[in-house]
Design an enzyme around this catalytic site. Structure first.
Site, mmCIF file in Angstrom:
data_model
loop_
_atom_site.group_PDB
_atom_site.id
_atom_site.type_symbol
_atom_site.label_atom_id
_atom_site.label_comp_id
_atom_site.label_asym_id
_atom_site.label_seq_id
_atom_site.Cartn_x
_atom_site.Cartn_y
_atom_site.Cartn_z
ATOM 1 N N LYS A 170 0.898 -1.163 0.000
ATOM 2 C CA LYS A 170 0.000 0.000 0.000
ATOM 3 C C LYS A 170 0.932 1.207 0.000
ATOM 4 C CE LYS A 170 -3.307 2.988 1.092
ATOM 5 N NZ LYS A 170 -2.392 4.153 1.178
ATOM 6 N N GLY A 227 5.194 3.770 10.739
ATOM 7 C CA GLY A 227 4.431 5.006 10.752
ATOM 8 C C GLY A 227 4.017 5.392 12.148
ATOM 9 N N GLY A 231 -1.762 4.751 13.626
ATOM 10 C CA GLY A 231 -1.914 3.939 12.423
ATOM 11 C C GLY A 231 -1.543 2.487 12.674
ATOM 12 N N GLY A 232 -0.432 2.282 13.346
ATOM 13 C CA GLY A 232 0.021 0.918 13.622
ATOM 14 C C GLY A 232 -0.955 0.161 14.497
ATOM 15 N N GLU A 251 6.262 -0.633 13.273
ATOM 16 C CA GLU A 251 7.307 0.177 13.924
ATOM 17 C C GLU A 251 6.680 1.549 14.064
ATOM 18 O OE1 GLU A 251 9.399 2.994 14.062
ATOM 19 O OE2 GLU A 251 10.733 2.417 12.425
ATOM 20 N N CYS A 288 12.686 7.881 12.747
ATOM 21 C CA CYS A 288 12.113 7.081 13.842
ATOM 22 C C CYS A 288 13.052 7.115 15.048
ATOM 23 C CB CYS A 288 11.948 5.631 13.416
ATOM 24 S SG CYS A 288 11.166 5.431 11.825
ATOM 25 N N GLU A 379 6.178 10.970 21.497
ATOM 26 C CA GLU A 379 6.967 11.469 20.382
ATOM 27 C C GLU A 379 6.306 12.677 19.712
ATOM 28 O OE1 GLU A 379 7.170 8.756 17.051
ATOM 29 O OE2 GLU A 379 9.068 9.595 16.363
#
Lengths: 510, 510
Positions: A170, A227, A231-232, A251, A288, A379
């Site tokens: 995607k 991301g 979302g994860g 991640e 990240c 974060e």
């Protein structure tokens, strides 16, 4: 068929201007892609090691063959500078080459043989042979911040293809033109290698509908994602609620604590301050592993560190962020820190010169304040960092022990700091996937001993890494074969095939 | 403190009579046990390989030292015969010994070293070293059907302790007296080895409350479970909904298809029928790998197989089942099959002579009927099996492809069946963790190449095994160390320590 085809556009990250239009795929396309991936799985997983390795290398060659168009397109869509994207292309191609070598070498097959013991009492022991097989078609969600190395042909795609899994990407909507160029290159490699087209497919579109459908398709066997935490976790929840749940390797987020140990601080506080800001502001802080948290015990050199870091931040140029949405989220996160009544704004970077520039931000607070508000540990994606001043080692230890799971933890230390570093190490090991001394977390080597992973919520699965050759293990599972005759056994497990592979015989390395 | 201490009893499986009473632990005990496990974790994970291996062996010695009391107690509580339990004790002790050898050998540490490349252009490469570390305290749920080998000191406990994880066992309420004897033996080994008491703890009680609290305790880092699908999925859901989710290794249910290939059937149908029933009825059919599904293409020898199997079932003595609840569930499952209008009851075993005896049951149906009703593919735990007659290879293939994930799949085959076996193998690999030829699935070797696992819903995590030395990997995660000085590095990763360990240097086996 999709009655209405939605369109979306490639956006110039610097100006916000829309250019090339793309037709978004629809739900029917997801089903068709998964069916093709499933149909391709048997043929692809039975490719020989050399054939599969050559295919991976061919992908790299096709990416290089795109030439400067790829770099220019990625520059326009991501706002990242040329040197960074040329380096990222090299990393992408190197990553494919590394996985080709890994495939050839065969450690990933994990071959184990326990020979039959026909005379064992009271019962004979059968012949048992084990190898790893691929899980099945993998859905990969490209990351916005590495439009080459962690997107369409990035680490997840390379690891899944190396494992023998067809991939359905995607594509990230932040760089559709870059993604299309890379997807075409992979398709050319598929075709040139004589593989079924279902080995690699690329779906694009804005919004979450496509990705949700992809993760829920029964033919998808695993998911790779890089991301946001939101979302994860959304994908993880979808995967867990399937009739047949599947693993999700997400991640997600990390503030990557950097601990300034007292002797290092005293001997080179100012130099550490400058070096820290170089890591903080690299790529507009959109890593990240960006150092979003600095921990130090009050003492000699801390003022020099702060002064040097503040100066470097103030001199740091504003940089284009990846997307307007990432820029908006960054500004919101920075504003929340700036308005926090227990957080001091130490320095801000140069003012923006373009609409989507991010300006660096450096904050300071106390351990008490930090421990009292979990939000301070979240974060802020971009070049923002918080220094936490601790009174003593005990307070530092409490703060580390209370921290969430992290991708990395860094120690800035001199030789005299070694006893303290050794005391902190067990705490750091339980919090992070990678522990560094006297470096900065933003450099992630693509190699064999790398772990780009870590305890939740840094990732959804601390047992794995998404960078480095160990990442292949995420897409494999063991199968044991008992008393199968040589002609029925998979070739890698026959007496002749296994002899060429790294293997354990009765648990001992042969 | 627990204001009210609930009591529960050891039950004689054969007579249903209650004897010894046990005080059930309460929720506060769960918290205390998890706190002690967490406190013991640092000391335990830092034990040397030899020390940890000797501890595992000491557990085995202490179990043997219990003597015949252990066997008699387990016989009374499980209804299993002496020879089986003596064998199971041997297996339990052998399993601990195997993990001791594995710990000593050090493959599980997965050491990888990528040496620094100070002269690399454009940037030097740092020194990177990787090893596996234990996840943290593990909750183990003992199985009712292996009161020794897969319960208090069973495979999960041995693997977790080998990995360096403290263990909190939720003892199975079907054999509390057996569990108490074994737990005492482990505690003696902990003490004799000079380890903190929190390395092993044992909680007992009826109902689900204790187990639920255990899985939700923030100090628990992973869960091992062997039991029903409902039980495993309930724990999985609890673990996924924690603030910090953790892995659950649940080995749940499987019907373990046995495929009778045409030449084998034609040449030895009757012999296969008798051997099948021996596997079916062993231990009252209470094996995870019990052959609950037999598949055959109509043809020569199938009638002889059915006749021999029917005869053997009719002659099979009724056997005490593990608990009254398991017996009731078995009778209910068998009744549902017997009443199914597309299922034929081929044979039943001898009538019960005691209240909790199960009698074997052998059914037959067609592929059409089987494919039309998913309930026919669900496990009936006990000595019940369904033969599905297929018209041809295509129908057999469809049936296998439609099957749920399984622990095992077995081929009964002659040399002439090899081409068909080779065609079926790719389907079986995607369905099962272990594929056997010309054996029966009920024997599970505890060795290095064993996989006792398989795709969902056979287990909750197809990437793992719960039997054999690979089971240790379930309780480990990788950590990478970048540029740490020799004195700060963990001993196993120092130049001197790593030289004694199996390792990859730059991805190549050293």
């Amino acid at each position: 068929m999709n009655a209405q085809i939605a369109q979306f556009h490639s956006i110039d990250a610097r100006t916000g201007e829309a250019s090339q239009a793309f037709d978004a795929h629809g739900i029917d396309d997801v089903a068709a892609a998964c069916a093709a991936a499933d149909a391709a799985f048997e043929a692809y997983r039975h490719t020989g090691r050399e054939e599969r390795a050559a295919f991976l290398e061919r992908i790299g060659a096709e990416i290089v063959a795109i030439g400067d168009t790829l770099i220019e397109t990625a520059m326009r869509e991501s706002g990242l500078p040329r040197a960074r994207l040329e380096g990222e292309r090299g990393r992408t191609v190197g990553q494919l080459k590394m996985f080709a070598d890994v495939v050839r070498r065969g450690e990933w097959l994990g071959v184990r043989i326990d020979p039959a013991l026909p005379d064992r009492q009271p019962l004979p022991r059968p012949d048992l042979r084990l190898r790893m097989i691929p899980l099945g078609p993998v859905a990969v969600f490209g990351a916005s911040n590495f439009p080459l190395a962690f997107s369409t042909a990035g680490g997840d795609t390379a690891a899944a293809l190396a494992a023998g899994c067809p991939v359905v990407v995607k594509g990230h909507p932040a760089h559709p033109a870059t993604g299309a160029l890379v997807a075409d290159a992979i398709r050319r490699a598929v075709e040139a290698s004589g593989l079924p087209a279902g080995v690699f497919q690329h779906l694009v579109g804005p919004g979450n509908e496509l990705g949700s459908a992809l993760v829920q398709d029964p033919r998808i066997a695993a998911v790779g994602f890089t991301g946001s935490r939101a979302g994860g976790l959304a994908l993880l929840r979808l995967a867990q609620n399937r009739p047949v749940p599947i693993p999700v390797y997400a991640e997600m987020s990390s503030v990557n604590p950097v601990v300034l140990l007292p002797h290092a601080l005293a001997s080179r506080g100012a130099a550490l301050g400058s070096a820290f800001v170089a890591s903080l502001t690299m790529g507009a802080g959109q890593f990240c592993t960006n150092p979003g948290l600095v921990l130090a015990i009050e003492g000699d050199g801390l003022d020099a560190f702060v002064a040097a870091a503040a100066g470097a931040v103030q001199e740091s140029a504003a940089s284009t962020m990846l997307t307007p949405a990432i820029h908006a989220a960054y500004d919101k996160g920075v504003a929340a820190l700036a308005q926090h009544d227990r957080v001091e704004t130490v320095a801000r970077g140069c003012a923006a010169t373009a609409p989507h520039d991010g300006t660096a931000a450096f904050f300071a607070t106390t351990a008490d304040a930090y421990l009292a508000d979990a939000a301070l540990g979240h974060e802020v994606f971009g070049a923002a960092s918080v220094l936490v001043r601790c009174r003593d080692e005990a307070e530092l230890g409490r703060l580390l022990a209370a921290a969430e799971g992290q991708l990395t933890a860094t120690l800035q230390m001199d030789a005299e700091d070694e006893p303290l570093a050794a005391r902190l190490l067990p705490i750091l090991e339980r919090k992070a996937g990678r522990i560094l001394a006297n470096g900065w977390p933003t450099g992630v080597e693509v190699t064999h001993a790398m772990v780009h992973g870590g305890p939740y919520p840094a990732t959804s699965d601390s047992r794995t890494t998404s960078v480095g050759s160990l990442a292949i293990d995420r897409f494999l599972r063991p199968v044991s074969y008992q008393n199968l005759s040589q002609s029925v056994l998979p070739a890698d497990l026959r007496d002749t095939g296994a002899a060429d592979l790294p293997r354990l015989i009765d648990g001992k390395r042969a």
